[in-house]
Scaffold this active site. Structure first.
Site, PDB file in Angstrom:
ATOM      1  N   ASP A  33      13.188  -7.562  -3.299  1.00 25.87           N
ATOM      2  CA  ASP A  33      14.215  -6.605  -2.882  1.00 25.87           C
ATOM      3  C   ASP A  33      13.809  -5.750  -1.690  1.00 25.87           C
ATOM      4  O   ASP A  33      14.338  -4.660  -1.498  1.00 25.87           O
ATOM      5  CB  ASP A  33      14.535  -5.704  -4.081  1.00 25.87           C
ATOM      6  N   GLU A  64      12.556 -14.094  -7.783  1.00 26.00           N
ATOM      7  CA  GLU A  64      12.787 -12.836  -8.510  1.00 26.00           C
ATOM      8  C   GLU A  64      14.230 -12.357  -8.283  1.00 26.00           C
ATOM      9  O   GLU A  64      14.492 -11.187  -7.971  1.00 26.00           O
ATOM     10  CB  GLU A  64      11.794 -11.741  -8.122  1.00 26.00           C
ATOM     11  N   GLU A 112      16.224  -0.694  -2.794  1.00 28.08           N
ATOM     12  CA  GLU A 112      15.947  -2.008  -3.390  1.00 28.08           C
ATOM     13  C   GLU A 112      17.152  -2.593  -4.139  1.00 28.08           C
ATOM     14  O   GLU A 112      17.411  -3.795  -4.070  1.00 28.08           O
ATOM     15  CB  GLU A 112      14.735  -1.932  -4.335  1.00 28.08           C
ATOM     16  N   HIS A 140       4.919   5.304  -5.950  1.00 28.33           N
ATOM     17  CA  HIS A 140       5.342   5.071  -4.563  1.00 28.33           C
ATOM     18  C   HIS A 140       6.847   5.067  -4.336  1.00 28.33           C
ATOM     19  O   HIS A 140       7.298   5.113  -3.190  1.00 28.33           O
ATOM     20  CB  HIS A 140       4.766   3.749  -4.032  1.00 28.33           C
ATOM     21  N   ARG A 152      10.511   5.398  -3.343  1.00 29.13           N
ATOM     22  CA  ARG A 152      11.140   6.286  -2.367  1.00 29.13           C
ATOM     23  C   ARG A 152      11.970   7.380  -3.033  1.00 29.13           C
ATOM     24  O   ARG A 152      11.989   8.516  -2.577  1.00 29.13           O
ATOM     25  CB  ARG A 152      12.028   5.423  -1.464  1.00 29.13           C
ATOM     26  N   HIS A 162      -0.929   4.684  -2.857  1.00 33.88           N
ATOM     27  CA  HIS A 162      -0.148   3.703  -2.103  1.00 33.88           C
ATOM     28  C   HIS A 162      -0.540   3.753  -0.623  1.00 33.88           C
ATOM     29  O   HIS A 162      -1.163   4.721  -0.175  1.00 33.88           O
ATOM     30  CB  HIS A 162       1.350   4.031  -2.274  1.00 33.88           C
TER      31      HIS A 162
HETATM   32  N1  UDP Z   1      -1.551  -3.316  -6.644  1.00 35.94           N
HETATM   33  C1  UDP Z   1      -2.724  -3.606  -5.961  1.00 35.94           C
HETATM   34  N2  UDP Z   1      -3.565  -2.568  -5.645  1.00 35.94           N
HETATM   35  C2  UDP Z   1      -3.305  -1.280  -5.997  1.00 35.94           C
HETATM   36  C3  UDP Z   1      -2.108  -0.999  -6.691  1.00 35.94           C
HETATM   37  C4  UDP Z   1      -1.240  -2.036  -6.988  1.00 35.94           C
HETATM   38  O1  UDP Z   1      -2.993  -4.763  -5.637  1.00 35.94           O
HETATM   39  O2  UDP Z   1      -4.116  -0.399  -5.685  1.00 35.94           O
HETATM   40  C5  UDP Z   1      -0.629  -4.420  -6.964  1.00 35.94           C
HETATM   41  C6  UDP Z   1      -0.148  -4.461  -8.395  1.00 35.94           C
HETATM   42  O3  UDP Z   1      -1.048  -5.197  -9.190  1.00 35.94           O
HETATM   43  C7  UDP Z   1       1.219  -5.102  -8.307  1.00 35.94           C
HETATM   44  C8  UDP Z   1       1.679  -4.749  -6.905  1.00 35.94           C
HETATM   45  O4  UDP Z   1       0.546  -4.244  -6.200  1.00 35.94           O
HETATM   46  O5  UDP Z   1       1.164  -6.513  -8.416  1.00 35.94           O
HETATM   47  C9  UDP Z   1       2.755  -3.703  -6.990  1.00 35.94           C
HETATM   48  O6  UDP Z   1       3.041  -3.200  -5.750  1.00 35.94           O
HETATM   49  P1  UDP Z   1       3.900  -1.897  -5.544  1.00 35.94           P
HETATM   50  O7  UDP Z   1       3.700  -0.992  -6.690  1.00 35.94           O
HETATM   51  O8  UDP Z   1       3.540  -1.406  -4.178  1.00 35.94           O
HETATM   52  O9  UDP Z   1       5.383  -2.434  -5.452  1.00 35.94           O
HETATM   53  P2  UDP Z   1       6.519  -2.770  -6.514  1.00 35.94           P
HETATM   54  O10 UDP Z   1       5.965  -3.741  -7.490  1.00 35.94           O
HETATM   55  O11 UDP Z   1       6.963  -1.473  -7.150  1.00 35.94           O
HETATM   56  O12 UDP Z   1       7.612  -3.351  -5.673  1.00 35.94           O
END
Ligand code: UDP
Length: 383
Positions: free
Chosen positions: A97, A119, A132, A200, A202, A233
């Site tokens: 997204d 997804e 998103e 993180h 928004r 983040h």
């Molecule tokens: N993640 C990572 N390092 C970190 C924190 C998160 O590799 O320090 C990974 C986590 O395992 C997950 C992904 O980043 O698979 C999630 O990313 P984020 O939270 O940025 O985005 P969202 O999933 O909310 O779109």
């Protein structure tokens, strides 16, 4: 067998993690030529995450995006359009997204190139998360192949009159990534309990995120026997909030973003996760980790079936009380291994590659993912 070129759009860290495993699975297919197109939305962490799956960006979008979401979307749309004109792919793969995913789907659609959406079908049925929810809703009518992670996601798409035969339930590819990163010798069990925090979204920027940072500090102070690790983040605005609101506690660390394998191995030894991340919610389910979701609503409602999963929003008191309740009931420290769960069984990348093969007529329609077999009916404290 004619070779088919598949362009995969990768802009953000979660896309790199969730598509890295798909690119690797497609590269095993003799009919597939996979090209990874990077949009640069999240910079170096994307290269690092892809590298963990033996994948690298092949082409980077040249167009420099302007400031703001509209500037980013516009820049990526024209940049990806030019890239697709040059590469002439037979299929464009987008994930999730992000603005990169929406720009990739729209650029492909406008060029008459079929789109596969990995997804697909997550819905909060709300205006949030912003942007998103709108991004993934807008991708649905542009896509030809909808790879839904769960039956609930498929249901959302079918309710929007997406043709059911173009929707396949694959499981979420993040569970494949998690299994791979968790493979190998287990991390050593910790001597002290560990709380892992990420934030993180928004819609939480500003005061809501400040409340989360404050309550995390309060937890660290009230529980000196526990270690708190904030994996901050990449966004400097998020880093600034945590830098300002935390600090001065020996048991609280604000670390820069961790590499994916290191983050997974940290989760494996954790006792509680506090997060607003989508991917971390899915990973916590596979690790059967107690989880506090710091959002008002989640489009991953399947996670809420977990017995130690709490949707707490950003209310300081509620977060504090719920987290303290989990910490008071902690079992002895141990190390968790991922297990199949409502979000996936570790075979989603293979099903995704088979679905692409089916799209091109190379193989039959793949067998779908059935999470009913993996309901977390009982809580597994530790392995
Ligand atoms: N993640 C990572 N390092 C970190 C924190 C998160 O590799 O320090 C990974 C986590 O395992 C997950 C992904 O980043 O698979 C999630 O990313 P984020 O939270 O940025 O985005 P969202 O999933 O909310 O779109």
């Amino acid at each position: 067998m004619p070779r088919r070129r598949i362009a995969t759009v990768v802009g953000t860290r979660p896309e790199a993690i969730k598509l890295g495993v798909v690119v690797a699975a497609l590269r095993d297919r003799p009919w597939a030529e996979v090209v990874v197109v990077g949009t640069g939305q999240h910079g170096a962490v994307v290269d690092e995450a892809l590298g963990g799956f033996g994948v690298a960006v092949d082409h980077r979008v040249a167009e420099r995006a302007a400031d703001g979401l509209a500037g980013l979307a516009g820049g990526l749309l024209s940049g990806l359009g030019a890239e697709f004109d040059r590469l002439r792919p037979d299929l464009v793969l987008v994930q999730g997204d992000s603005t990169s995913a929406l720009a990739g789907a729209l650029a492909a659609y406008l060029a008459g190139i079929p789109v596969a959406h990995v997804e697909a079908g997550l819905r909060s049925h709300d205006r949030l998360p912003f942007p998103e929810e709108a991004n993934r809703r807008l991708i649905a009518p542009l896509a030809d192949l909808h790879l839904a992670p769960t039956p609930e996601a498929r249901g959302n798409l079918v309710a929007e009159r997406i043709p059911a035969e173009r929707v396949l339930v694959t499981g979420n590819t993040v569970i494949d990534a998690l299994f791979q990163a968790a493979d190998g010798p287990a991390p050593a069990p910790r001597e002290r309990p560990l709380v892992v925090v990420t934030a993180h979204r928004r819609e939480s920027w500003g005061e809501p995120m400040r409340r989360v940072a404050r309550v995390v500090t309060r937890l660290g102070r009230a529980h000196p026997e526990v270690d708190v690790l904030v994996a901050t983040h990449m966004n400097p605005a998020v880093q600034a909030v945590f830098a300002e609101e935390t600090g001065g506690l020996a048991n609280l660390e604000c670390a820069p973003p961790l590499g994916y394998r290191r983050f997974v191995r940290t989760l494996m030894a954790a006792d509680l996760v506090i997060t607003d991340s989508g991917g971390v919610q899915e990973e916590a389910a596979a690790l059967r980790l107690p989880l506090l979701i710091t959002r008002e609503t989640t489009e991953r409602r399947e996670a809420l079936a977990g017995p130690q999963v709490h949707l707490v929003g950003t209310d300081e008191e509620l977060i504090f009380k719920t987290a303290a309740g989990v910490l008071d009931r902690l079992a002895a420290p141990g190390v968790r291994r991922p297990r199949p769960c409502v979000f996936g069984d570790g075979r989603a990348a293979d099903r995704t590659a088979l679905a692409c093969g089916w799209h091109f007529g190379h193989n039959d329609r793949p067998t779908e993912f059935h999470p009913e077999e993996f309901r977390p009916e009982e809580f597994h404290p530790m392995e």
